[in-house]
Write a protein that holds these residues in place. Structure first.
Motif, PDB file in Angstrom:
ATOM      1  N   ALA A  25       8.490  -5.264  -5.271  1.00 46.72           N
ATOM      2  CA  ALA A  25       7.194  -4.994  -4.647  1.00 46.72           C
ATOM      3  C   ALA A  25       6.183  -6.073  -5.022  1.00 46.72           C
ATOM      4  O   ALA A  25       5.417  -6.551  -4.176  1.00 46.72           O
ATOM      5  N   ALA A 140      -1.227   0.709   0.577  1.00 43.99           N
ATOM      6  CA  ALA A 140       0.083   0.685   1.227  1.00 43.99           C
ATOM      7  C   ALA A 140       0.126  -0.350   2.334  1.00 43.99           C
ATOM      8  O   ALA A 140       1.194  -0.868   2.671  1.00 43.99           O
ATOM      9  N   GLN A 141      -1.027  -0.661   2.922  1.00 42.16           N
ATOM     10  CA  GLN A 141      -1.065  -1.628   4.005  1.00 42.16           C
ATOM     11  C   GLN A 141      -1.111  -3.063   3.497  1.00 42.16           C
ATOM     12  O   GLN A 141      -0.893  -4.004   4.255  1.00 42.16           O
ATOM     13  N   ALA A 144       3.243  -6.630   2.437  1.00 40.57           N
ATOM     14  CA  ALA A 144       3.865  -6.996   3.708  1.00 40.57           C
ATOM     15  C   ALA A 144       5.219  -7.625   3.446  1.00 40.57           C
ATOM     16  O   ALA A 144       5.396  -8.840   3.551  1.00 40.57           O
ATOM     17  N   SER A 152      10.716  -0.900   4.278  1.00 40.25           N
ATOM     18  CA  SER A 152      10.072   0.408   4.265  1.00 40.25           C
ATOM     19  C   SER A 152      10.093   1.014   2.874  1.00 40.25           C
ATOM     20  O   SER A 152       9.168   1.726   2.480  1.00 40.25           O
ATOM     21  N   ARG A 155       7.178  -0.459   0.966  1.00 40.32           N
ATOM     22  CA  ARG A 155       5.917   0.149   1.399  1.00 40.32           C
ATOM     23  C   ARG A 155       5.755   1.544   0.797  1.00 40.32           C
ATOM     24  O   ARG A 155       4.661   1.929   0.374  1.00 40.32           O
ATOM     25  N   THR A 156       6.840   2.286   0.746  1.00 42.55           N
ATOM     26  CA  THR A 156       6.792   3.619   0.148  1.00 42.55           C
ATOM     27  C   THR A 156       6.439   3.533  -1.326  1.00 42.55           C
ATOM     28  O   THR A 156       5.599   4.291  -1.829  1.00 42.55           O
ATOM     29  N   TRP A 158       4.805   1.143  -2.855  1.00 41.23           N
ATOM     30  CA  TRP A 158       3.421   0.729  -3.033  1.00 41.23           C
ATOM     31  C   TRP A 158       2.442   1.869  -2.731  1.00 41.23           C
ATOM     32  O   TRP A 158       1.415   2.016  -3.381  1.00 41.23           O
ATOM     33  N   ALA A 159       2.777   2.699  -1.741  1.00 39.07           N
ATOM     34  CA  ALA A 159       1.923   3.835  -1.413  1.00 39.07           C
ATOM     35  C   ALA A 159       1.839   4.791  -2.595  1.00 39.07           C
ATOM     36  O   ALA A 159       0.766   5.324  -2.911  1.00 39.07           O
TER      37      ALA A 159
END
Length: 220
Positions: A25, A140-141, A144, A152, A155-156, A158-159
């Motif tokens: 990440a 989360a945005q 990249a 995905s 992203r999960t 990081w969220a």
């Protein structure tokens, strides 16, 4: 305010799995193309360095190489790209002005992160509020990752990281992603070593629970 003492024990396999996910990440954040204004700043500083003695060359190279990681650290603190870029720009300018105070052979990234962190919390105190992102939607945005099957998953991760208290997220990234020792992270953040260990431990436990990472899953 100090975190309450206490750590959470996790199986070694879980720690290794989380560590690889966190590194991926963080690397994804650091691999994002630097914005043009930071590239322009580096170009201007390169011009200024050209008229200085060659003694500053290692510092210049080190500072330039540190920019992607420094921006990733700024994003982890600010959870806002524009503000993160402002922090990096201010850090670079302060580091340039104070380069004579940097001890060659020591950890340049840790020194830069200290400058950036101090700037961040100084701004927070001036605003008399912390920037919060309770549901993790902003942070989360920010990440990249490349278009690949694990995008995905990153992203999960990081969220979920964005839901951590800021001090826990910071300690986790410094130790698990940047590879600082607990002692170095404690010096950077101005906390006790035991406090940093507690923050990292509880952040890992939260992520393991949020991601559904279990000992059975990893050792089966």
């Amino acid at each position: 305010m100090q975190d309450p003492p206490g750590t959470v024990s996790l199986p070694e396999a879980v720690l290794d799995h989380l560590g690889s996910q966190l590194q991926a990440a963080y690397d994804a954040l650091a691999s994002v193309q630097l914005p043009q204004r930071l590239l322009d700043l580096v170009a201007r500083l390169d011009g200024a360095w050209a008229v200085r003695s060659e003694q500053g060359e290692p510092f210049r190279k080190g500072l330039t190489a540190a920019l992607p990681g420094l921006r990733a650290f700024a994003l982890s603190l600010a959870a806002d790209e524009a503000r993160a870029d402002d922090l990096v720009q201010e850090t670079v300018l302060k580091a340039w002005a104070a380069q004579d105070r940097f001890a060659p052979g020591t950890n340049l990234m840790a020194w830069l992160c200290t400058i950036l962190r101090n700037q961040f919390y100084t701004e927070c105190r001036k605003r008399k509020r912390e920037v919060e992102d309770a549901d993790g939607s902003m942070a989360a945005q920010l990440i990249a990752p490349p278009a690949q099957e694990h995008g995905s998953d990153l992203r999960t991760l990081w969220a979920h990281m964005a839901k951590l208290p800021a001090l826990q997220r910071e300690a986790l990234l410094l130790v698990a992603a940047q590879g600082l020792t607990y002692e170095a992270a404690a010096k950077l953040t101005g906390a006790e070593v035991g406090t940093v260990k507690s923050r990292v431990s509880r952040a890992r436990a939260f992520l393991a629970g949020s991601l559904g990472t279990t000992n059975r899953r990893l050792t089966a």
